[in-house]
Structure formats: structure tokens, C-alpha cells
Design a protein around this motif. Structure first.
Motif, PDB file in Angstrom:
ATOM      1  N   ASN A  34       4.401   6.562  11.597  1.00 28.74           N
ATOM      2  CA  ASN A  34       5.437   7.083  12.057  1.00 28.74           C
ATOM      3  C   ASN A  34       7.084   7.058  11.802  1.00 28.74           C
ATOM      4  N   SER A  35       7.074   7.069  10.672  1.00 25.81           N
ATOM      5  CA  SER A  35       8.089   6.398  10.163  1.00 25.81           C
ATOM      6  C   SER A  35       8.218   6.792   8.554  1.00 25.81           C
ATOM      7  N   ALA A  36       8.955   8.278   7.531  1.00 26.52           N
ATOM      8  CA  ALA A  36       8.745   8.290   6.566  1.00 26.52           C
ATOM      9  C   ALA A  36       8.687   7.261   4.821  1.00 26.52           C
ATOM     10  N   SER A  37       7.269   7.607   4.609  1.00 25.11           N
ATOM     11  CA  SER A  37       7.613   6.255   3.791  1.00 25.11           C
ATOM     12  C   SER A  37       6.851   5.073   3.591  1.00 25.11           C
ATOM     13  N   ALA A  38       6.032   5.270   4.737  1.00 28.52           N
ATOM     14  CA  ALA A  38       6.550   3.500   5.550  1.00 28.52           C
ATOM     15  C   ALA A  38       4.980   2.398   5.207  1.00 28.52           C
ATOM     16  N   VAL A  39       3.759   3.430   4.794  1.00 25.76           N
ATOM     17  CA  VAL A  39       2.821   2.198   4.220  1.00 25.76           C
ATOM     18  C   VAL A  39       1.982   2.934   2.517  1.00 25.76           C
ATOM     19  N   ILE A  65       2.213  -2.369  13.333  1.00 24.00           N
ATOM     20  CA  ILE A  65       2.392  -3.018  12.214  1.00 24.00           C
ATOM     21  C   ILE A  65       3.848  -3.673  12.011  1.00 24.00           C
ATOM     22  N   PRO A  66       3.372  -4.624  11.841  1.00 25.31           N
ATOM     23  CA  PRO A  66       5.611  -5.425  12.286  1.00 25.31           C
ATOM     24  C   PRO A  66       5.945  -5.411  10.231  1.00 25.31           C
ATOM     25  N   ALA A  67       6.910  -5.666  10.508  1.00 25.09           N
ATOM     26  CA  ALA A  67       7.579  -5.003   8.975  1.00 25.09           C
ATOM     27  C   ALA A  67       7.108  -6.134   7.832  1.00 25.09           C
ATOM     28  N   GLY A  68       6.814  -5.481   6.541  1.00 24.16           N
ATOM     29  CA  GLY A  68       6.570  -7.088   5.284  1.00 24.16           C
ATOM     30  C   GLY A  68       4.906  -7.021   5.675  1.00 24.16           C
ATOM     31  N   ASP A  69       4.373  -6.988   7.296  1.00 21.92           N
ATOM     32  CA  ASP A  69       3.388  -6.992   7.341  1.00 21.92           C
ATOM     33  C   ASP A  69       2.053  -5.977   7.078  1.00 21.92           C
ATOM     34  N   SER A  70       0.344  -6.678   7.157  1.00 23.56           N
ATOM     35  CA  SER A  70      -0.771  -5.353   7.288  1.00 23.56           C
ATOM     36  C   SER A  70      -1.806  -5.366   8.064  1.00 23.56           C
ATOM     37  N   VAL A  71      -2.269  -5.133   8.164  1.00 25.84           N
ATOM     38  CA  VAL A  71      -3.132  -4.739   8.855  1.00 25.84           C
ATOM     39  C   VAL A  71      -5.294  -4.122   8.552  1.00 25.84           C
ATOM     40  N   MET A  73      -6.912  -1.437   3.707  1.00 28.18           N
ATOM     41  CA  MET A  73      -6.042  -2.213   4.760  1.00 28.18           C
ATOM     42  C   MET A  73      -4.817  -1.088   4.308  1.00 28.18           C
ATOM     43  N   VAL A  74      -4.024  -1.509   5.623  1.00 29.21           N
ATOM     44  CA  VAL A  74      -2.617  -1.069   5.508  1.00 29.21           C
ATOM     45  C   VAL A  74      -1.577  -1.242   5.591  1.00 29.21           C
ATOM     46  N   SER A  75      -0.397  -1.135   4.727  1.00 21.58           N
ATOM     47  CA  SER A  75       0.704  -2.511   4.728  1.00 21.58           C
ATOM     48  C   SER A  75       1.857  -1.457   4.916  1.00 21.58           C
ATOM     49  N   ASN A  76       2.991  -1.612   5.673  1.00 21.59           N
ATOM     50  CA  ASN A  76       4.240  -1.269   6.405  1.00 21.59           C
ATOM     51  C   ASN A  76       5.009  -2.143   4.761  1.00 21.59           C
ATOM     52  N   ILE A  77       6.058  -1.244   4.801  1.00 23.28           N
ATOM     53  CA  ILE A  77       6.744  -1.263   3.775  1.00 23.28           C
ATOM     54  C   ILE A  77       8.234  -1.034   4.164  1.00 23.28           C
ATOM     55  N   LYS A  78       7.772  -0.822   5.616  1.00 25.35           N
ATOM     56  CA  LYS A  78       9.717  -0.528   6.022  1.00 25.35           C
ATOM     57  C   LYS A  78       9.863  -2.401   5.723  1.00 25.35           C
ATOM     58  N   THR A  79      11.320  -2.590   6.441  1.00 20.64           N
ATOM     59  CA  THR A  79      11.829  -3.661   7.040  1.00 20.64           C
ATOM     60  C   THR A  79      12.140  -3.533   8.574  1.00 20.64           C
ATOM     61  N   THR A  80      11.541  -2.783   9.540  1.00 19.41           N
ATOM     62  CA  THR A  80      11.192  -2.511  10.889  1.00 19.41           C
ATOM     63  C   THR A  80       9.486  -2.507  11.084  1.00 19.41           C
ATOM     64  N   SER A  81       9.186  -2.355  12.073  1.00 20.98           N
ATOM     65  CA  SER A  81       7.746  -2.648  12.748  1.00 20.98           C
ATOM     66  C   SER A  81       7.656  -1.042  12.612  1.00 20.98           C
ATOM     67  N   ILE A  82       6.530  -0.482  12.937  1.00 21.35           N
ATOM     68  CA  ILE A  82       6.441   0.600  11.754  1.00 21.35           C
ATOM     69  C   ILE A  82       4.910   1.176  13.068  1.00 21.35           C
ATOM     70  N   THR A  83       4.434   2.239  12.946  1.00 21.77           N
ATOM     71  CA  THR A  83       2.963   2.211  13.527  1.00 21.77           C
ATOM     72  C   THR A  83       2.343   3.661  12.287  1.00 21.77           C
ATOM     73  N   ALA A  84       0.576   3.448  12.708  1.00 24.59           N
ATOM     74  CA  ALA A  84      -0.348   4.017  11.825  1.00 24.59           C
ATOM     75  C   ALA A  84      -1.531   4.124  12.576  1.00 24.59           C
ATOM     76  N   THR A  85      -2.020   5.236  11.612  1.00 29.87           N
ATOM     77  CA  THR A  85      -3.455   5.279  12.494  1.00 29.87           C
ATOM     78  C   THR A  85      -3.732   6.215  11.104  1.00 29.87           C
ATOM     79  N   VAL A  86      -5.714   5.799  11.406  1.00 33.35           N
ATOM     80  CA  VAL A  86      -6.771   6.141  10.475  1.00 33.35           C
ATOM     81  C   VAL A  86      -7.462   6.447  10.543  1.00 33.35           C
ATOM     82  N   SER A  87      -7.845   7.649  10.489  1.00 30.57           N
ATOM     83  CA  SER A  87      -9.407   8.545  10.993  1.00 30.57           C
ATOM     84  C   SER A  87      -9.942   8.980   9.663  1.00 30.57           C
ATOM     85  N   VAL A  88     -10.953   8.831  10.159  1.00 32.23           N
ATOM     86  CA  VAL A  88     -12.553   9.759   8.953  1.00 32.23           C
ATOM     87  C   VAL A  88     -12.577  11.138   9.851  1.00 32.23           C
TER      88      VAL A  88
END
Length: 119
Positions: free
Chosen positions: A104-109, A78-84, A48-63
């Protein structure tokens, strides 16, 4: 070693790739899954990856294993305050596999990876 459930947790992940199992943001040679019994694997049963910012961000997860990195999800918005929920099934991980997370942003997830070790 007996089968065990483990949660790897990290907060404030940003643009530097974070290695969930090693527990740090080093960018080369993560050791990842280790100390498995012979013939056993580690099964990722949730991520589970959660956006802790107040704006939308993007995230990448790899093995990653060694120099090979395989994306589970790339630049997911991932919209602000949401998770995937990245893993909706199971991912079998062997010795040396590592889960990498970045945004894509510092301290984002924040991220939680749940595994079953020695399965």
C-alpha cells in the motif's frame, strides 16, 4: 531438465503489482512459470515478504494464471522492519502461474519466493 531449487528475489516493491517469476512490474499478460518438463510442476516452498519501511504497511500476495488471480494473503499488516511468511506449506504451480506482490506504499517491501522446479 532436472529438478532444481530457485529463489526469485525482488526489492522495493510498492503499489504497482510486481510479478516475481517474470521479474518485473508489468501489469498485463505475465508469462509466469515456463519451461517445465511434461507432467511436471513448480512447487512454491516458501514466500517471505519483508517491510523495509519505518512505519507499518500492508501487502498482498496472489497466484495469477491468465485473467484469474487468487489471493494467498490480502492486505496483511506488517509492522515496521518485520516480515511475514506467506507460504507455510506448499503451493503447486503449473505453466502460466505467476506470483504477484504489491504493497500500500511505494518501495515498501522486499520479497523472496523459493520454488522447486520440475518436481
Amino acid at each position: 531438465m532436472a529438478t532444481q531449487f530457485i529463489n526469485y528475489k525482488a526489492q522495493n516493491i510498492g503499489t504497482t503489482t510486481y510479478h516475481m517469476i517474470d521479474g518485473n512490474a508489468k501489469t498485463s499478460n505475465p508469462t509466469g512459470v515456463a519451461s517445465l518438463d511434461s507432467g511436471k510442476a513448480q512447487i512454491m516452498i516458501g514466500c517471505m515478504v519483508s517491510n523495509i519501511k519505518t512505519t507499518s504497511i500492508t501487502a498482498t500476495v496472489s497466484v495469477r494464471n491468465g485473467a484469474t488471480s487468487t489471493r494467498l494473503i490480502k492486505d496483511v499488516s506488517i509492522p515496521a522492519g518485520d516480515s511475514v511468511e506467506v507460504v507455510q506449506g506448499k503451493v503447486v504451480m503449473v505453466a502460466g502461474d505467476e506470483i504477484e506482490v504489491s504493497a500500500n506504499s511505494a518501495s515498501a517491501v522486499d520479497c523472496v519466493v523459493s520454488v522447486l522446479k520440475n518436481a
